[in-house]
Design a protein around this motif. Structure first.
Motif, PDB file in Angstrom:
ATOM      1  N   THR A   1       0.703  -1.435   0.095  1.00  0.00           N
ATOM      2  CA  THR A   1       0.116  -0.072  -0.075  1.00  0.00           C
ATOM      3  C   THR A   1       0.780   1.140   0.105  1.00  0.00           C
ATOM      4  O   THR A   1       0.338   2.320   0.313  1.00  0.00           O
ATOM      5  CB  THR A   1      -0.890   0.182   1.090  1.00  0.00           C
TER       6      THR A   1
ATOM      7  N   ASP B   1       2.223   3.014  -2.605  1.00  0.00           N
ATOM      8  CA  ASP B   1       1.781   3.799  -3.397  1.00  0.00           C
ATOM      9  C   ASP B   1       0.374   4.042  -3.258  1.00  0.00           C
ATOM     10  O   ASP B   1      -0.083   4.911  -4.137  1.00  0.00           O
ATOM     11  CB  ASP B   1       1.974   3.306  -4.778  1.00  0.00           C
ATOM     12  N   ALA B   2      -0.283   3.682  -2.426  1.00  0.00           N
ATOM     13  CA  ALA B   2      -1.844   3.912  -2.466  1.00  0.00           C
ATOM     14  C   ALA B   2      -2.061   4.554  -1.113  1.00  0.00           C
ATOM     15  O   ALA B   2      -3.060   4.632  -0.645  1.00  0.00           O
ATOM     16  CB  ALA B   2      -2.487   2.812  -2.272  1.00  0.00           C
ATOM     17  N   ARG B   3      -1.231   5.467  -0.565  1.00  0.00           N
ATOM     18  CA  ARG B   3      -1.630   6.215   0.633  1.00  0.00           C
ATOM     19  C   ARG B   3      -2.623   7.031   0.840  1.00  0.00           C
ATOM     20  O   ARG B   3      -3.369   7.084   1.628  1.00  0.00           O
ATOM     21  CB  ARG B   3      -0.322   7.118   1.201  1.00  0.00           C
ATOM     22  N   ASP B   4      -3.004   7.655  -0.460  1.00  0.00           N
ATOM     23  CA  ASP B   4      -4.199   8.578  -0.543  1.00  0.00           C
ATOM     24  C   ASP B   4      -5.365   7.857  -1.423  1.00  0.00           C
ATOM     25  O   ASP B   4      -6.126   8.737  -1.781  1.00  0.00           O
ATOM     26  CB  ASP B   4      -3.761   9.954  -0.997  1.00  0.00           C
ATOM     27  N   ASN B   5      -5.148   6.822  -1.445  1.00  0.00           N
ATOM     28  CA  ASN B   5      -6.149   6.149  -2.518  1.00  0.00           C
ATOM     29  C   ASN B   5      -6.779   4.783  -1.733  1.00  0.00           C
ATOM     30  O   ASN B   5      -6.453   3.804  -1.518  1.00  0.00           O
ATOM     31  CB  ASN B   5      -5.236   5.342  -3.643  1.00  0.00           C
ATOM     32  N   PHE B   6      -7.999   5.220  -1.117  1.00  0.00           N
ATOM     33  CA  PHE B   6      -8.777   4.411  -0.177  1.00  0.00           C
ATOM     34  C   PHE B   6      -9.134   3.014  -1.134  1.00  0.00           C
ATOM     35  O   PHE B   6      -9.220   2.015  -0.757  1.00  0.00           O
ATOM     36  CB  PHE B   6     -10.059   5.108   0.239  1.00  0.00           C
ATOM     37  N   PRO B   7      -9.800   3.255  -2.058  1.00  0.00           N
ATOM     38  CA  PRO B   7     -10.110   1.983  -2.969  1.00  0.00           C
ATOM     39  C   PRO B   7      -9.153   0.940  -3.189  1.00  0.00           C
ATOM     40  O   PRO B   7      -9.637  -0.013  -2.989  1.00  0.00           O
ATOM     41  CB  PRO B   7     -10.845   2.559  -4.413  1.00  0.00           C
ATOM     42  N   ASP B   8      -7.743   1.617  -3.477  1.00  0.00           N
ATOM     43  CA  ASP B   8      -6.711   0.501  -3.899  1.00  0.00           C
ATOM     44  C   ASP B   8      -6.477  -0.155  -2.281  1.00  0.00           C
ATOM     45  O   ASP B   8      -6.076  -1.384  -2.442  1.00  0.00           O
ATOM     46  CB  ASP B   8      -5.464   1.214  -4.147  1.00  0.00           C
ATOM     47  N   ARG B   9      -6.497   0.456  -1.202  1.00  0.00           N
ATOM     48  CA  ARG B   9      -6.449  -0.117   0.196  1.00  0.00           C
ATOM     49  C   ARG B   9      -7.326  -1.165   0.257  1.00  0.00           C
ATOM     50  O   ARG B   9      -7.004  -2.336   0.788  1.00  0.00           O
ATOM     51  CB  ARG B   9      -6.299   0.673   1.099  1.00  0.00           C
TER      52      ARG B   9
ATOM     53  N   GLU C   1      -9.088  -2.720  -1.731  1.00  0.00           N
ATOM     54  CA  GLU C   1      -8.936  -3.980  -2.886  1.00  0.00           C
ATOM     55  C   GLU C   1      -7.849  -5.072  -2.214  1.00  0.00           C
ATOM     56  O   GLU C   1      -7.942  -6.107  -2.103  1.00  0.00           O
ATOM     57  CB  GLU C   1      -8.439  -3.341  -4.274  1.00  0.00           C
TER      58      GLU C   1
END
Length: 207
Positions: free
Chosen positions: A132, A134-142, A144
């Motif tokens: 995670t 690269d997804a610190r500000d991307n809630f949907p990626d977290r 998933e």
């Protein structure tokens, strides 16, 4: 949804959580328990592992940075904990369930050594942080990522619940042998985890 990324995440999490590798540990720590208690231990250990990994998905970066702890330091500490647990498996009798006359609480076995450090291992916690990154500000990626490791945990639960017939087949002697062999393998994995972190910290070539 990027299916290639999800598949890569699934493979990574399957390797670090290692559902099949958890089975001998589960057999060793639940030896002598009846089927109902064994099933409760399996469910509780997976539930505890789920919440631990969810925490590291959403707050792992914040926790390590706020305490000024590097990922390498966390990996080394995790390797040491895993190594100490492996030693207790090798020598046997290191846990309260090996001592007769003591009351065994399923939640105690579920938390240690099953949830931590076996299922939600240092490697799994580290993977939750790294995947995670690269997804610190991307809630949907977290979310998933959480869904991906939930599938691995469900597979782990299914394997642990099916451990009863295998335990009866192996008997106490077979379970003890598997426990010690897996202890040696876990010890090697712990050393590898620690040496890899030290090599990266010092900028040395990969081991």
């Amino acid at each position: 949804m990027n299916w290639s990324e999800r598949i890569a995440e699934f493979v990574t999490l399957w390797v670090v959580i290692d559902p099949l590798g958890t089975l001998p540990v589960f057999l060793a720590v639940t030896a002598g328990l009846d089927t109902a208690v064994r099933r409760r231990v399996a469910v509780l250990s997976v539930v505890v592992s789920f919440f631990v990994l969810v925490f590291f998905v959403f707050a792992g970066h914040w926790l390590l940075s706020s305490m000024d702890i590097s990922v390498h330091s966390f990996q080394i500490a995790g390797g040491i904990v895993l190594f100490l647990f492996a030693l207790s498996m090798i020598h046997g009798g290191g846990h309260q369930m090996m001592q007769p006359g003591l009351e065994i609480k399923p939640i105690d076995l579920a938390i240690y050594p099953l949830a931590i450090p076996s299922i939600a291992s240092p490697g799994a916690m580290l993977a939750a942080v790294v995947l995670t990154d690269d997804a610190r500000d991307n809630f949907p990626d977290r979310v998933e990522t959480v869904a991906t490791f939930s599938l691995v945990l469900l597979a782990t639960l299914a394997i642990l619940i099916a451990a009863g017939p295998l335990s009866r087949l192996l008997g106490k002697g077979g379970t003890a042998i598997i426990s010690r062999v897996m202890g040696m393998i876990l010890a090697a994995l712990a050393v590898d985890l620690t040496l890899t972190a030290i090599a990266k910290w010092l900028g040395l070539p990969d081991i």
